[in-house]
Write an enzyme that holds these catalytic residues in place. Structure first.
Site, PDB file in Angstrom:
ATOM      1  N   HIS A   1       0.807  -1.229   0.000  1.00 36.01           N
ATOM      2  CA  HIS A   1       0.000   0.000   0.000  1.00 36.01           C
ATOM      3  C   HIS A   1       0.843   1.285   0.000  1.00 36.01           C
ATOM      4  CE1 HIS A   1      -2.823  -3.080   1.327  1.00 36.01           C
ATOM      5  NE2 HIS A   1      -3.815  -2.256   1.152  1.00 36.01           N
TER       6      HIS A   1
ATOM      7  N   GLY B   1      -0.476  -2.227  -5.805  1.00 43.50           N
ATOM      8  CA  GLY B   1      -1.435  -3.331  -5.666  1.00 43.50           C
ATOM      9  C   GLY B   1      -2.827  -2.828  -5.318  1.00 43.50           C
ATOM     10  N   HIS B   2      -2.894  -1.706  -4.639  1.00 39.10           N
ATOM     11  CA  HIS B   2      -4.199  -1.110  -4.290  1.00 39.10           C
ATOM     12  C   HIS B   2      -4.329   0.213  -5.031  1.00 39.10           C
ATOM     13  CE1 HIS B   2      -7.753   0.190  -2.337  1.00 39.10           C
ATOM     14  NE2 HIS B   2      -7.668  -0.613  -1.298  1.00 39.10           N
TER      15      HIS B   2
ATOM     16  N   GLU C   1     -12.691  -9.684   0.101  1.00 44.02           N
ATOM     17  CA  GLU C   1     -13.372  -8.393   0.232  1.00 44.02           C
ATOM     18  C   GLU C   1     -13.901  -7.944  -1.130  1.00 44.02           C
ATOM     19  OE1 GLU C   1     -11.595  -6.185   4.001  1.00 44.02           O
ATOM     20  OE2 GLU C   1     -10.265  -5.942   2.283  1.00 44.02           O
TER      21      GLU C   1
ATOM     22  N   CYS D   1     -16.512   1.143   2.027  1.00 43.50           N
ATOM     23  CA  CYS D   1     -15.573   1.794   1.108  1.00 43.50           C
ATOM     24  C   CYS D   1     -15.905   1.495  -0.349  1.00 43.50           C
ATOM     25  CB  CYS D   1     -14.137   1.344   1.393  1.00 43.50           C
ATOM     26  SG  CYS D   1     -13.460   1.992   2.931  1.00 43.50           S
TER      27      CYS D   1
ATOM     28  N   CYS E   1     -10.563   2.171   7.536  1.00 41.23           N
ATOM     29  CA  CYS E   1     -10.740   2.842   6.242  1.00 41.23           C
ATOM     30  C   CYS E   1     -12.148   3.376   6.037  1.00 41.23           C
ATOM     31  CB  CYS E   1     -10.367   1.891   5.106  1.00 41.23           C
ATOM     32  SG  CYS E   1     -11.168   0.269   5.202  1.00 41.23           S
TER      33      CYS E   1
END
Lengths: 632, 632
Positions: free
Chosen positions: A135, A186-187, A314, A332, A398
């Site tokens: 991240h 990756g995110h 997720e 989110c 988050c």
């Protein structure tokens, strides 16, 4: 390509009761309590980077990683949420806190511009070695978004300048040039932040970097995440999630046609793709977005705008796999769906995007935040056995900052401007000052939306101005009435979900729009196994649910809704400072103590079912709840 | 207290097509192939215990244990299954194998009688140190059951004598006396084996040991499993399954009122409790069994007789928690439910127990074994997306031998005798020679059960004999006709589910019973969330399901059954060597490519739904399947 631009949150003053109350709660309760939580959980402390850096120490959590890895992003999102809230009413105490955070970041930043507090504290020599899992760029993106928001609200550039230096460093590190890393995060997140930074600063280089990250994603062979893992001495096949669908890097983004993997990552990525399609006039990227949009809204979205049924990744699983009780539907993801929807909407002003935006806004996203402003849902199931409850803080917080930044910036979703056009996407009381074709136009909306579909809009240009006022006719509307300056206005047809009122507008003009808002019974596609034989009540943009607390003596599990039963909208000024409930004829199955299986249906007796808006559920304690009601 | 005793499998010769075919398959295909699997997977080899024992080496599997721990039980169950099959047709080759196994066990047995091959090979000094997890007494129980069955079929005592020596050793080790361990097995099984051993040998000591194990279970404080764990240097709280409900030792068995934990363990335990209630005339134990029976059949059993929805504990969860697609419903649990049901049935000859026995037998248990006799289901879901399939072998092969021993011994479930009474529990072609009140009575049943409810029973005593012939009227029967020697016989009422035909029987007497067998629509209790708005078709003892392969062009997911649609029993001599299908009026929802949510139900068009018996599902390749059909 984008013909429409959103009217910034700073230009829209919300005064309608529905959103005013939520924004006030966010400003007064959510933002301060989140600051305390950031402090109490060591997240702010993590910004104080010791010199010299301590020895390697990686805290381990799920999948061998720690949420501490992305604490910078929590700080960034809090700054962003706080900044949007400050736009409604400035608060020197909160601003002092943000300024202090900026100084911590300035102190932590390396001379070369690098600024990730987790790496600086724990693994300073390992930066940029694990983009797949760690991240690092994601954190940068959220800090950038926070800095932009703070700059937009206060005009202060200190934090923005720090982040620009960091982004300049990132731009040096990543790209196809010699000595650069051909990586990407990756995110996804930094991509859309970079487009925002481009808009905020006018610097083209940020747009280019966003485009690089988006187009590099999924390029292979070799796959960057494989290369990187091998360099770390790891077997790339040992990736916890098995497939790069998880982070949408399984193939180049322009080739992707199915919405897969981690839902939030997907939505952030698609948002950036839509941004780039607009800013670069990239028709292929736009087409890819449209394909993905049809996939998610046609086969993989909860009726609430919730996304991602599975806790495992997720995210997404199979078409029509939308279980209600185990729905993950992370807050989110719904918030990010709204981001994407707004960008798609601004491409063509197609109301279908606004419909989904509005659905996610009023249902799947809004349900996160309790009425008290200090309790949150991470997951948003559509059925509960009473075991669910909102938490005050989460190891991965988050969602809390995401819902706060959404609510505080809701004004930014009401209007867009195009060439000689002003589009009204959302209804609700507000005052906005908007530049249309070079003229300042003051807009005043009066509405008790979403409880009523009656809307009055006063249009007040600084001088007579010819432009098209595009009024959204939501997808749930079956009939409506429109009057312009007290004269009935008959539109030949809607234009992609909008009535175009084209005229020369002058001070004192007023529009009255009456969107008829009956209760509707909604049915799911028969391939959604969990919803077979079930019906949902919807009224206007609100998805309703039944909570056991409202059913009197009847257990929720015993209630059935006959297909022919009538349902009425019943205002309840006593409930949640005034809502509209739905009261429907129902039957109650009388089966207490009965046999487990028997050759005839259980007898029923007349009953009443009361439903409340989904976003309000679980505000009166844990409670059995159903969005999809058994029909009989 | 038990007024009825089962007529042994050795006295009942099955010749009706339904069971004859299954038994023949087990004898010719299942038993030999299982022997090969036991050999191929090292399970038989594990009986060869090296001397001296090698150093400690514990293979690790799920929960830190290996299935190798209970390989002795697989051998015991195979011997039992083979022995029952041999009763139908002796086979010297199979018998030679069993005799060879007996010699291996004789060689492995220690001078003190101890005989657990896993411990002898790997941890000889650790025996009896972990009764909670290590299945040591469980293994003994299965070897005992195997030895008894082999003795019953062949008259050979060698294996039985080996096991009696082992059990004598166990009796020395365990009990409340000085120097004895006050333990019992984490996995009940030896208890019911000991009662069988008591019956087979006439030795009271085995019954006493069974009673000790049953009554010691759950006694506290201290809890034996805690004591034992502490002695091993472990924290008792670190028990993987958290609660001793898992192995039904959370409280003394007589105080247990809820069916909890691992389903197979529960059923084996309750079987032993029912045995002891009968043999000891223990009314309190009987009352505990009845309470537990009402709990499981009233709130925690699938319509198929499947038990235990959850894979986590291979067992029970909450009342009415009976999900269809994720149903664990382990084959062994349904088999063991049949064991328990038979024991409860023999207490009072109450047909309610026979109803559940028959349901589990024809549905939840029988579904395990493929038509070919060499593929097995471990789990028996009631809904499939097509991803399920039977396996040829399993790391934990318990279910394969369990279904084999059930089928091969099915003759033992047909009849019981009481004081001057002969009870007929199951219908189907067979010939039996039964001692009633001292007279040998030959019974000849002719029936095409379960496809037809017409049954002819010839009663042929060796001399005229007055006794009551109790004919079970299954719970699913709404009407029937009975003729005795061609004269209509009108019973005033049934006696707990049986018609009592009391007369002096003589050679040539015959009964004709016609159990009307319409198709029934079955509904679940409304608290079973997964079955709301759904219906099951049942005919006679068979639960039906719909497989996609039978639905022509219609996807299974698109079919709905109108409440008023008619359904017909349609013989299909071409299918599975002759079955009866159910063909029902249905509608097909036409929604291909349609919207995910819309304000009216999707239109339907007329269709036909074809259902087959549940036990046959997945015999034509993986296939979508539904037991509970959406009704509309």
């Amino acid at each position: 390509m984008s013909r429409y631009k959103q009217v910034q949150f700073t230009d829209v003053h919300i005064d309608g009761e529905f959103w005013r109350e939520r924004i006030e709660t966010v400003l007064v309760r959510t933002v301060p309590s989140q600051y305390e939580n950031l402090q109490g959980h060591g997240i702010l402390e993590s910004l104080t980077v010791p010199r010299p850096a301590p020895p390697l120490r990686i805290p381990v959590g799920q999948h061998g990683l720690s949420t501490q890895l992305f604490w910078d992003s929590d700080v960034g999102k809090w700054i962003e949420a706080a900044s949007y809230a400050l736009a409604h009413r400035r608060d020197p105490a909160i601003e002092a806190r943000i300024d202090a955070i900026a100084e911590l970041l300035a102190k932590a930043q390396l001379p070369d511009g690098y600024l990730n507090c987790w790496y600086l504290s724990r693994e300073p020599d390992q930066r940029w070695t694990n983009l797949r899992d760690r991240h690092e760029l994601y954190c940068a993106g959220h800090l950038v978004e926070g800095a932009i928001a703070y700059y937009q609200t206060t005009g202060r550039r200190r934090l923005l300048d720090i982040l620009c230096r960091y982004v300049d460093h990132i731009a040096q590190q990543f790209g196809p040039g010699p000595g650069q890393r051909r990586g990407y995060c990756g995110h996804p997140e930094i991509e859309l932040a970079l487009v925002k930074l481009h808009h905020a600063t006018g610097e083209r280089k940020y747009l280019d970097l966003a485009a690089y990250f988006v187009d590099e994603r999924g390029r292979q062979p070799p796959h960057y995440f494989d290369v990187e893992a091998t360099l770390r001495g790891e077997d790339p096949k040992q990736f916890w999630f098995k497939t790069y669908e998880y982070n949408q890097s399984h193939m180049p983004v322009r080739e992707q046609v199915k919405v897969v993997g981690h839902a939030v990552r997907a939505m952030y990525l698609y948002s950036a793709m839509a941004d780039l399609a607009a800013d670069l006039g990239d028709a292929r990227l736009k087409a890819a977005c449209e394909m993905l949009w049809r996939d998610v809204t046609g086969k993989r979205m909860y009726i609430t705008g919730g996304l991602g049924p599975s806790e495992d990744n997720e995210g997404f699983t199979r078409d029509y796999d939308l279980p209600n009780d185990t729905a993950y539907a992370e807050t989110c993801a719904s918030v990010a769906l709204i981001f994407w929807a707004q960008r798609m909407l601004n491409l063509d002003c197609d109301g279908a995007y606004a419909d989904t935006l509005e659905t996610a806004l009023y249902n799947g996203a809004l349900s996160c935040l309790a009425r008290d402003g200090v309790h949150y849902f991470y997951q948003n199931p559509l059925e509960s056995d009473g075991s669910h409850k909102r938490w005050t803080w989460h190891p991965c917080p988050c969602c809390s900052m995401n819902v706060a930044r959404l609510i505080a910036s809701v004004g930014g979703y009401f209007y867009s401007t195009g060439a000689d056009a002003l589009a009204v996407h959302l209804y609700g009381g507000n005052t906005a000052t908007i530049s249309v074709g070079g003229r300042a136009v003051r807009i005043r909306q009066h509405a008790d939306y979403p409880w009523s579909g009656k809307v009055r809009i006063e249009v007040d240009p600084d001088a007579p101005a010819p432009f098209t006022l595009k009024l959204r006719i939501p997808g749930w509307v079956r009939s409506y009435a429109l009057r312009v300056n007290d004269q009935a206005w008959t539109a030949p047809s809607t234009n992609r979900g909008y009535v175009d009122v084209q005229r020369t507008w002058k001070a004192g003009d007023a529009i009255e729009l009456d969107l008829h808002m009956p209760i509707e019974r909604i049915y799911a596609h028969p391939s959604v196994r969990s919803d077979i034989g079930r019906v949902n009540f919807r009224r206007g943009p609100l998805v309703y649910c039944a909570e056991e607390i409202d059913q009197g003596a009847a257990p929720l599990a015993a209630l059935r809704v006959p297909r022919t039963a009538t349902a009425s909208a019943v205002p309840r000024p006593d409930l949640f400072s005034g809502i509209v409930t739905i009261v429907a004829g129902a039957v109650r199955v009388a089966a207490a103590g009965g046999e487990l299986y028997r050759p005839e249906p259980y007898a029923t007796e007349p009953a009443t079912l009361t439903a409340v808006p989904y976003y309000l559920w679980n505000n009166r304690g844990p409670n059995r709840m159903l969005v999809w009601l058994p029909e009989c």
